[in-house]
Write a protein that holds these residues in place. Structure first.
Motif, PDB file in Angstrom:
ATOM      1  N   ALA A 325     -38.371 -26.873 -30.140  1.00  0.00           N
ATOM      2  CA  ALA A 325     -37.652 -25.353 -29.605  1.00  0.00           C
ATOM      3  C   ALA A 325     -38.422 -24.059 -29.383  1.00  0.00           C
ATOM      4  CB  ALA A 325     -36.557 -25.094 -30.773  1.00  0.00           C
ATOM      5  N   LEU A 326     -38.167 -23.832 -28.224  1.00  0.00           N
ATOM      6  CA  LEU A 326     -39.178 -22.625 -27.823  1.00  0.00           C
ATOM      7  C   LEU A 326     -38.779 -21.236 -28.436  1.00  0.00           C
ATOM      8  CD1 LEU A 326     -39.710 -23.191 -23.813  1.00  0.00           C
ATOM      9  CD2 LEU A 326     -41.201 -23.595 -25.592  1.00  0.00           C
ATOM     10  N   ALA A 327     -37.471 -21.201 -28.738  1.00  0.00           N
ATOM     11  CA  ALA A 327     -37.157 -19.918 -29.367  1.00  0.00           C
ATOM     12  C   ALA A 327     -37.725 -19.901 -30.868  1.00  0.00           C
ATOM     13  CB  ALA A 327     -35.742 -20.049 -29.635  1.00  0.00           C
ATOM     14  N   ALA A 354     -34.764 -23.803 -25.467  1.00  0.00           N
ATOM     15  CA  ALA A 354     -35.004 -25.021 -24.646  1.00  0.00           C
ATOM     16  C   ALA A 354     -35.826 -25.958 -25.580  1.00  0.00           C
ATOM     17  CB  ALA A 354     -35.534 -24.933 -23.288  1.00  0.00           C
ATOM     18  N   ARG A 355     -35.897 -27.204 -25.478  1.00  0.00           N
ATOM     19  CA  ARG A 355     -36.657 -28.228 -26.173  1.00  0.00           C
ATOM     20  C   ARG A 355     -37.694 -28.590 -25.159  1.00  0.00           C
ATOM     21  NH1 ARG A 355     -35.683 -29.112 -31.270  1.00  0.00           N
ATOM     22  NH2 ARG A 355     -36.826 -31.082 -31.374  1.00  0.00           N
ATOM     23  N   LEU A 356     -38.907 -28.589 -25.536  1.00  0.00           N
ATOM     24  CA  LEU A 356     -39.967 -29.034 -24.404  1.00  0.00           C
ATOM     25  C   LEU A 356     -41.136 -29.533 -25.206  1.00  0.00           C
ATOM     26  CD1 LEU A 356     -40.624 -29.157 -21.401  1.00  0.00           C
ATOM     27  CD2 LEU A 356     -41.502 -26.752 -21.685  1.00  0.00           C
ATOM     28  N   GLY A 357     -41.613 -30.532 -24.809  1.00  0.00           N
ATOM     29  CA  GLY A 357     -43.044 -30.959 -25.294  1.00  0.00           C
ATOM     30  C   GLY A 357     -44.032 -30.083 -24.700  1.00  0.00           C
ATOM     31  N   ILE A 358     -44.891 -29.484 -25.733  1.00  0.00           N
ATOM     32  CA  ILE A 358     -45.761 -28.479 -25.353  1.00  0.00           C
ATOM     33  C   ILE A 358     -46.979 -28.558 -26.160  1.00  0.00           C
ATOM     34  CG2 ILE A 358     -44.011 -26.689 -24.545  1.00  0.00           C
ATOM     35  CD1 ILE A 358     -44.531 -25.239 -27.031  1.00  0.00           C
ATOM     36  N   ASP A 359     -48.160 -27.886 -25.517  1.00  0.00           N
ATOM     37  CA  ASP A 359     -49.376 -27.610 -26.475  1.00  0.00           C
ATOM     38  C   ASP A 359     -48.752 -26.281 -27.498  1.00  0.00           C
ATOM     39  OD1 ASP A 359     -51.588 -26.698 -27.767  1.00  0.00           O
ATOM     40  OD2 ASP A 359     -52.645 -28.138 -26.456  1.00  0.00           O
ATOM     41  N   GLU A 394     -38.357 -27.529 -14.936  1.00  0.00           N
ATOM     42  CA  GLU A 394     -39.334 -26.496 -15.375  1.00  0.00           C
ATOM     43  C   GLU A 394     -38.479 -25.464 -16.368  1.00  0.00           C
ATOM     44  OE1 GLU A 394     -41.390 -24.646 -12.410  1.00  0.00           O
ATOM     45  OE2 GLU A 394     -39.561 -23.595 -11.442  1.00  0.00           O
ATOM     46  N   VAL A 395     -39.392 -24.997 -17.281  1.00  0.00           N
ATOM     47  CA  VAL A 395     -38.572 -23.894 -18.269  1.00  0.00           C
ATOM     48  C   VAL A 395     -39.540 -22.592 -17.972  1.00  0.00           C
ATOM     49  CG1 VAL A 395     -38.237 -23.236 -20.675  1.00  0.00           C
ATOM     50  CG2 VAL A 395     -37.838 -25.716 -19.813  1.00  0.00           C
ATOM     51  N   TRP A 396     -38.864 -21.592 -17.815  1.00  0.00           N
ATOM     52  CA  TRP A 396     -39.522 -20.131 -17.638  1.00  0.00           C
ATOM     53  C   TRP A 396     -39.378 -19.262 -18.842  1.00  0.00           C
ATOM     54  CZ3 TRP A 396     -42.451 -18.174 -13.840  1.00  0.00           C
ATOM     55  CH2 TRP A 396     -42.532 -18.720 -12.583  1.00  0.00           C
ATOM     56  N   VAL A 397     -40.485 -18.863 -19.332  1.00  0.00           N
ATOM     57  CA  VAL A 397     -40.529 -17.870 -20.321  1.00  0.00           C
ATOM     58  C   VAL A 397     -40.960 -16.505 -19.824  1.00  0.00           C
ATOM     59  CG1 VAL A 397     -41.362 -17.547 -22.755  1.00  0.00           C
ATOM     60  CG2 VAL A 397     -40.858 -19.714 -21.847  1.00  0.00           C
ATOM     61  N   SER A 398     -40.094 -15.511 -20.156  1.00  0.00           N
ATOM     62  CA  SER A 398     -40.610 -14.233 -19.549  1.00  0.00           C
ATOM     63  C   SER A 398     -40.426 -13.135 -20.586  1.00  0.00           C
ATOM     64  CB  SER A 398     -40.069 -13.912 -18.246  1.00  0.00           C
ATOM     65  OG  SER A 398     -38.412 -13.783 -18.395  1.00  0.00           O
ATOM     66  N   PHE A 463     -44.208 -16.911 -17.437  1.00  0.00           N
ATOM     67  CA  PHE A 463     -44.706 -18.083 -16.765  1.00  0.00           C
ATOM     68  C   PHE A 463     -43.895 -19.537 -17.142  1.00  0.00           C
ATOM     69  CE2 PHE A 463     -45.570 -17.958 -21.361  1.00  0.00           C
ATOM     70  CZ  PHE A 463     -45.668 -19.415 -21.770  1.00  0.00           C
ATOM     71  N   SER A 464     -44.189 -20.307 -16.262  1.00  0.00           N
ATOM     72  CA  SER A 464     -43.358 -21.610 -16.662  1.00  0.00           C
ATOM     73  C   SER A 464     -44.059 -22.680 -16.865  1.00  0.00           C
ATOM     74  CB  SER A 464     -42.675 -21.894 -15.025  1.00  0.00           C
ATOM     75  OG  SER A 464     -43.730 -22.392 -14.062  1.00  0.00           O
ATOM     76  N   MET A 465     -43.243 -23.833 -17.337  1.00  0.00           N
ATOM     77  CA  MET A 465     -43.865 -25.153 -17.958  1.00  0.00           C
ATOM     78  C   MET A 465     -43.017 -26.391 -17.401  1.00  0.00           C
ATOM     79  SD  MET A 465     -44.797 -24.124 -21.695  1.00  0.00           S
ATOM     80  CE  MET A 465     -43.169 -23.159 -22.056  1.00  0.00           C
TER      81      MET A 465
END
Length: 471
Positions: A325-327, A354-359, A394-398, A463-465
């Motif tokens: 979860a990005l939050a 949003a749930r996303l596979g990230i580093d 994609e997912v944007w985080v600003s 930025f977006s991922m």
């Protein structure tokens, strides 16, 4: 607003090393050994194709002509056989065949190119003497003609085909000569046409050799070239644009690195020289060592950040974890900045998730840089908004804050290395202008991009991922 750096993070700052080299001297490229010319290859293909094509045509002409002669000979056989049958029929009442022999002698005296052997059972009734001993005879038996007394007459005709054979031989040599001469002429004219056709490539080679670092801004005009060459010229011009841009960035990078490292190194050298000028107490030396350590750490942060950016420039990609979860990642970074935010009287709101596979480490570093940047330039007592926007691919985080607007002409440069919108700020020496460049690098490593807007007193940087493609 200026680019900022976050606190050092272990991810992305490992044992990487970057070597930056620039070569302004042009080099002459030679083809590898064994590589032939296009002109020679095309000329050889012209010769081979002409030889094969003309040979097939000439073989077809010879075959058709030979078949025509055979048809003519068969027709001649049939015509002469019919005539002799008629003579035999007219002499049917002559039992001694004297009248038939006389007619046949008269006939063959005027037809030296025909011979005849006439048999009845095993008896040779008549045999003509060939007038041309050196002729080439073609014999063909004919069906028998039954006589009134019951015996059948069998004819065996011979036709002189020496002239036809001579004509075929003459035709064969003529066709062989035509093939050789035609192939030679087509090869010669093909070589001239290829040479003329490749003339633009030679001109392009000369123009390409005239470009390089010593001719900055010089480009090749694609208008004079054919449609097949124009895309190559356009792409070459694009390569020159990218190369010149890389040279400019490299020169700017060298200058920026020298400028950023000069100040802490000068401070470090100055402090040591001053303290070594006269005897100092242990406490004074301890304070100097602490100051020197701070300057050394500043240099280390710059070097580590540059190594990370070098890795990203070489195409490094993020090692994604299981979806998170990005939050929750934003709230973890907020805990790190809590004291600084309270000191400035700032509040932070988080909208969306949003749930996303990230580093995870890299994304937290990017969020930390954005929050640090926003908190420095946000109006006291205002609210910083962190927005997570989910889109199909994609997912944007600003991160947005209220404060002094950023001039529109500076927005495209915010993510450049060592860029500062206001170098005169009191804390500009503490922030060396790599924070947003690192954000852009982390976005690229996740297949994304960056944005920066500043309107009506609200500045937004994000930025977006991209989502991982399954399968």
């Amino acid at each position: 607003m200026t680019a900022t750096e976050a606190a050092s993070h272990p991810r992305g700052n490992g044992n990487a090393a970057a070597a930056i080299t620039a070569s302004a001297a042009g080099t002459t490229q030679h083809p590898p050994p064994g590589t032939g010319s296009i002109q020679g290859a095309l000329t050889r293909w012209f010769a081979v194709q002409a030889l094969i094509g003309l040979s097939l045509v000439c073989v077809a002409i010879y075959a058709v002509t030979s078949w025509s002669f055979q048809v003519k000979q068969s027709s001649e056989f049939e015509r002469q056989a019919e005539l002799i049958r008629h003579l035999i029929q007219e002499s049917a009442d002559d039992p001694l065949r004297n009248e038939l022999r006389h007619k046949l002698d008269d006939f063959f005296s005027t037809h030296p190119d025909i011979s005849l052997v006439l048999r009845r059972n095993d008896e040779i009734v008549y045999a003509s003497t060939p007038h041309r001993a050196s002729a080439r005879w073609l014999w063909m038996p004919s069906d028998g003609k039954r006589q009134p007394e019951g015996a059948a007459m069998h004819l065996q005709l011979g036709i002189d085909v020496q002239e036809d054979a001579r004509l075929l031989t003459r035709l064969a040599w003529t066709l062989v000569g035509a093939v050789a001469l035609g192939a030679a002429m087509i090869s010669l004219t093909g070589a001239l046409l290829v040479r003329r056709g490749l003339r633009p490539l030679k001109r392009l080679t000369a123009q390409t050799a005239a470009t390089g670092p010593e001719h900055v801004g010089q480009r090749i005009d694609p208008a004079p070239y054919a449609a097949e060459i124009t895309p190559w010229v356009v792409q070459f011009n694009a390569v020159l644009d990218r190369a010149e841009q890389a040279y400019r960035q490299l020169e700017s990078f060298n200058a920026d690195v020298a400028h950023e490292l000069r100040t802490p190194l000068a401070n470090l050298i100055g402090m040591v020289e001053v303290e070594l000028a006269r005897p100092r107490s242990a406490d004074e030396l301890r304070n100097v060592l602490f100051s020197a350590l701070e300057e050394a750490r500043r240099v280390s942060v710059i070097v580590i950040d540059m190594l990370f950016l070098s890795q990203a420039d070489r195409g490094a990609t993020a090692r994604r974890s299981a979806p998170v979860a990005l939050a929750d990642q934003v709230r973890s970074v907020l805990d790190f900045h809590e004291a600084k935010l309270e000191e400035a009287g700032l509040e932070v709101t988080v909208r969306g998730d949003a749930r996303l596979g990230i580093d995870t480490g890299l994304v937290r570093r990017a969020l930390s840089n954005l929050l640090s940047n926003a908190s420095r330039y946000a109006a006291p007592g205002s609210t910083i908004a962190v927005t997570i926007d989910t889109r199909p691919d994609e997912v944007w985080v600003s991160v947005s804050n209220r404060g002094d607007p950023v001039p529109a002409e500076m927005l495209p440069h915010l993510f450049e290395r060592f860029f500062r919108a206001e170098r005169s700020r009191t804390d500009s020496s503490e922030h060396h202008g790599l924070g947003l460049a690192i954000v852009a690098a982390i976005a690229r490593m996740h297949g994304g991009q960056t944005l920066a807007t500043s309107e009506t007193g609200v500045t937004e940087v994000g930025f977006s991922m991209r989502r991982e493609v399954s399968g």
